[in-house]
Design a protein around this motif. Structure first.
Motif, PDB file in Angstrom:
ATOM      1  N   UNK A 148     -21.605   3.427  11.030  1.00  0.00           N
ATOM      2  CA  UNK A 148     -21.048   2.304  10.277  1.00  0.00           C
ATOM      3  C   UNK A 148     -20.119   1.449  11.129  1.00  0.00           C
ATOM      4  N   UNK A 149     -19.742   1.955  12.295  1.00  0.00           N
ATOM      5  CA  UNK A 149     -18.856   1.209  13.188  1.00  0.00           C
ATOM      6  C   UNK A 149     -19.714   0.337  14.102  1.00  0.00           C
ATOM      7  N   UNK A 150     -19.452  -0.968  14.148  1.00  0.00           N
ATOM      8  CA  UNK A 150     -20.256  -1.852  15.005  1.00  0.00           C
ATOM      9  C   UNK A 150     -20.219  -1.421  16.472  1.00  0.00           C
ATOM     10  N   UNK A 151     -21.387  -1.328  17.074  1.00  0.00           N
ATOM     11  CA  UNK A 151     -21.479  -1.001  18.492  1.00  0.00           C
ATOM     12  C   UNK A 151     -21.474   0.477  18.817  1.00  0.00           C
ATOM     13  N   UNK A 152     -21.436   1.338  17.826  1.00  0.00           N
ATOM     14  CA  UNK A 152     -21.450   2.781  18.063  1.00  0.00           C
ATOM     15  C   UNK A 152     -22.717   3.390  17.496  1.00  0.00           C
ATOM     16  N   UNK A 153     -23.199   4.446  18.153  1.00  0.00           N
ATOM     17  CA  UNK A 153     -24.298   5.220  17.593  1.00  0.00           C
ATOM     18  C   UNK A 153     -24.186   6.665  18.068  1.00  0.00           C
ATOM     19  N   UNK A 154     -24.829   7.554  17.341  1.00  0.00           N
ATOM     20  CA  UNK A 154     -24.888   8.962  17.725  1.00  0.00           C
ATOM     21  C   UNK A 154     -26.093   9.116  18.645  1.00  0.00           C
ATOM     22  N   UNK A 155     -25.849   9.500  19.883  1.00  0.00           N
ATOM     23  CA  UNK A 155     -26.939   9.668  20.848  1.00  0.00           C
ATOM     24  C   UNK A 155     -27.604  11.026  20.699  1.00  0.00           C
ATOM     25  N   UNK A 156     -26.881  12.005  20.121  1.00  0.00           N
ATOM     26  CA  UNK A 156     -27.452  13.335  19.934  1.00  0.00           C
ATOM     27  C   UNK A 156     -26.587  14.137  18.983  1.00  0.00           C
ATOM     28  N   UNK A 157     -27.233  15.098  18.349  1.00  0.00           N
ATOM     29  CA  UNK A 157     -26.554  16.082  17.510  1.00  0.00           C
ATOM     30  C   UNK A 157     -26.810  17.449  18.117  1.00  0.00           C
ATOM     31  N   UNK A 158     -25.845  18.331  17.967  1.00  0.00           N
ATOM     32  CA  UNK A 158     -25.989  19.707  18.433  1.00  0.00           C
ATOM     33  C   UNK A 158     -25.481  20.637  17.340  1.00  0.00           C
ATOM     34  N   UNK A 159     -26.121  21.789  17.202  1.00  0.00           N
ATOM     35  CA  UNK A 159     -25.725  22.752  16.175  1.00  0.00           C
ATOM     36  C   UNK A 159     -24.716  23.766  16.700  1.00  0.00           C
ATOM     37  N   UNK A 160     -24.545  23.811  18.025  1.00  0.00           N
ATOM     38  CA  UNK A 160     -23.586  24.749  18.606  1.00  0.00           C
ATOM     39  C   UNK A 160     -23.130  24.246  19.973  1.00  0.00           C
ATOM     40  N   UNK A 161     -22.197  24.966  20.556  1.00  0.00           N
ATOM     41  CA  UNK A 161     -21.639  24.560  21.834  1.00  0.00           C
ATOM     42  C   UNK A 161     -22.632  24.560  22.974  1.00  0.00           C
ATOM     43  N   UNK A 162     -23.524  25.562  23.003  1.00  0.00           N
ATOM     44  CA  UNK A 162     -24.512  25.622  24.082  1.00  0.00           C
ATOM     45  C   UNK A 162     -25.373  24.368  24.098  1.00  0.00           C
ATOM     46  N   UNK A 163     -25.817  23.940  22.921  1.00  0.00           N
ATOM     47  CA  UNK A 163     -26.669  22.754  22.835  1.00  0.00           C
ATOM     48  C   UNK A 163     -25.890  21.504  23.272  1.00  0.00           C
ATOM     49  N   UNK A 164     -24.637  21.409  22.893  1.00  0.00           N
ATOM     50  CA  UNK A 164     -23.810  20.269  23.302  1.00  0.00           C
ATOM     51  C   UNK A 164     -23.646  20.238  24.821  1.00  0.00           C
ATOM     52  N   UNK A 165     -23.419  21.400  25.422  1.00  0.00           N
ATOM     53  CA  UNK A 165     -23.265  21.485  26.876  1.00  0.00           C
ATOM     54  C   UNK A 165     -24.573  21.088  27.564  1.00  0.00           C
ATOM     55  N   UNK A 166     -25.713  21.535  27.043  1.00  0.00           N
ATOM     56  CA  UNK A 166     -27.018  21.191  27.633  1.00  0.00           C
ATOM     57  C   UNK A 166     -27.306  19.691  27.557  1.00  0.00           C
ATOM     58  N   UNK A 167     -26.964  19.070  26.451  1.00  0.00           N
ATOM     59  CA  UNK A 167     -27.291  17.659  26.238  1.00  0.00           C
ATOM     60  C   UNK A 167     -26.331  16.703  26.959  1.00  0.00           C
ATOM     61  N   UNK A 168     -25.111  17.115  27.190  1.00  0.00           N
ATOM     62  CA  UNK A 168     -24.093  16.219  27.747  1.00  0.00           C
ATOM     63  C   UNK A 168     -24.442  15.629  29.113  1.00  0.00           C
ATOM     64  N   UNK A 208     -27.278  15.187  30.573  1.00  0.00           N
ATOM     65  CA  UNK A 208     -28.478  14.355  30.490  1.00  0.00           C
ATOM     66  C   UNK A 208     -28.176  13.016  29.810  1.00  0.00           C
ATOM     67  N   UNK A 209     -27.433  13.057  28.707  1.00  0.00           N
ATOM     68  CA  UNK A 209     -27.193  11.856  27.901  1.00  0.00           C
ATOM     69  C   UNK A 209     -25.963  11.071  28.334  1.00  0.00           C
ATOM     70  N   UNK A 210     -25.014  11.736  28.983  1.00  0.00           N
ATOM     71  CA  UNK A 210     -23.759  11.118  29.413  1.00  0.00           C
ATOM     72  C   UNK A 210     -23.136  10.271  28.292  1.00  0.00           C
ATOM     73  N   UNK A 211     -22.764  10.927  27.188  1.00  0.00           N
ATOM     74  CA  UNK A 211     -22.165  10.184  26.074  1.00  0.00           C
ATOM     75  C   UNK A 211     -20.816   9.593  26.467  1.00  0.00           C
ATOM     76  N   UNK A 212     -20.390   8.607  25.703  1.00  0.00           N
ATOM     77  CA  UNK A 212     -19.080   7.995  25.925  1.00  0.00           C
ATOM     78  C   UNK A 212     -17.969   8.820  25.290  1.00  0.00           C
ATOM     79  N   UNK A 213     -18.298   9.577  24.244  1.00  0.00           N
ATOM     80  CA  UNK A 213     -17.358  10.431  23.521  1.00  0.00           C
ATOM     81  C   UNK A 213     -18.133  11.654  23.030  1.00  0.00           C
ATOM     82  N   UNK A 214     -17.453  12.799  22.986  1.00  0.00           N
ATOM     83  CA  UNK A 214     -18.027  14.017  22.416  1.00  0.00           C
ATOM     84  C   UNK A 214     -17.107  14.486  21.297  1.00  0.00           C
ATOM     85  N   UNK A 215     -17.717  14.794  20.150  1.00  0.00           N
ATOM     86  CA  UNK A 215     -16.972  15.337  19.014  1.00  0.00           C
ATOM     87  C   UNK A 215     -17.511  16.739  18.752  1.00  0.00           C
TER      88      UNK A 215
END
Length: 158
Positions: A23-43, A45-52
């Motif tokens: 809903x925020x202009x100019x932002x999007x979710x590049x990936x979702x992860x169900x756990x920490x391992x998946x977040x570490x694997x995707x980071x 490759x995707x080089x997100x601007x922010x990780x939550x």
């Protein structure tokens, strides 16, 4: 477009975060992860601007995932989105490279404002390039030696 990676064990929370971020202009979710391992694997490759990250996820929790991600992408702000936003958790989170702890019970504007502030605080231009190319440290402030885990064949007492 600002790309944000979200990791939470709850599908409902991930969907709500995706709606809020989208809903925020100019932002999007590049990936979702169900756990920490998946977040570490995707980071990397995707080089997100922010990780939550959520704190309590199956497998690798948010603290350990933050430590790994901050070593891979040191200039990327990591926010912990958790129901456990007590002072002890906040203090511990800082040790793992988490910039902010946002309570899940708070209004979504707190999370949006925290993301905006972290994005605004990032180094820009040459400063950003220098930060990304700086040697990684072992957590002691000393640079890691390439290829040998940083101990140069000697062991140090703990």
């Amino acid at each position: 477009m600002t790309q944000i990676l979200i990791a939470d064990g709850s599908e409902i929370v991930r969907k709500l975060l995706k709606l809020l971020i989208g809903s925020h202009p100019g932002w999007s979710v590049c990936a979702e992860a169900v756990d920490g391992e998946e977040a570490v694997r995707k980071s990397p490759e995707l080089k997100p601007d922010v990780v939550i990250l959520d704190l309590a996820m199956g497998g690798m929790n948010g603290l350990f995932a933050a430590r790994e991600i901050s070593q891979i992408l040191p200039s990327v702000p990591i926010l912990l989105h958790t129901v456990n936003n007590i002072p002890a958790v906040v203090a511990e989170a800082k040790k793992y490279g988490i910039r902010r702890v946002i309570g899940k019970g708070q209004d979504g504007t707190f999370l949006i404002e925290a993301i905006e502030e972290e994005l605004d605080a990032r180094p820009q231009g040459v400063a950003a390039l220098l930060e990304e190319t700086a040697p990684k440290t072992k957590g002691t402030g000393e640079p890691e030696a390439a290829g040998n885990g940083g101990n140069n064949g000697t062991s140090k007492p703990n």
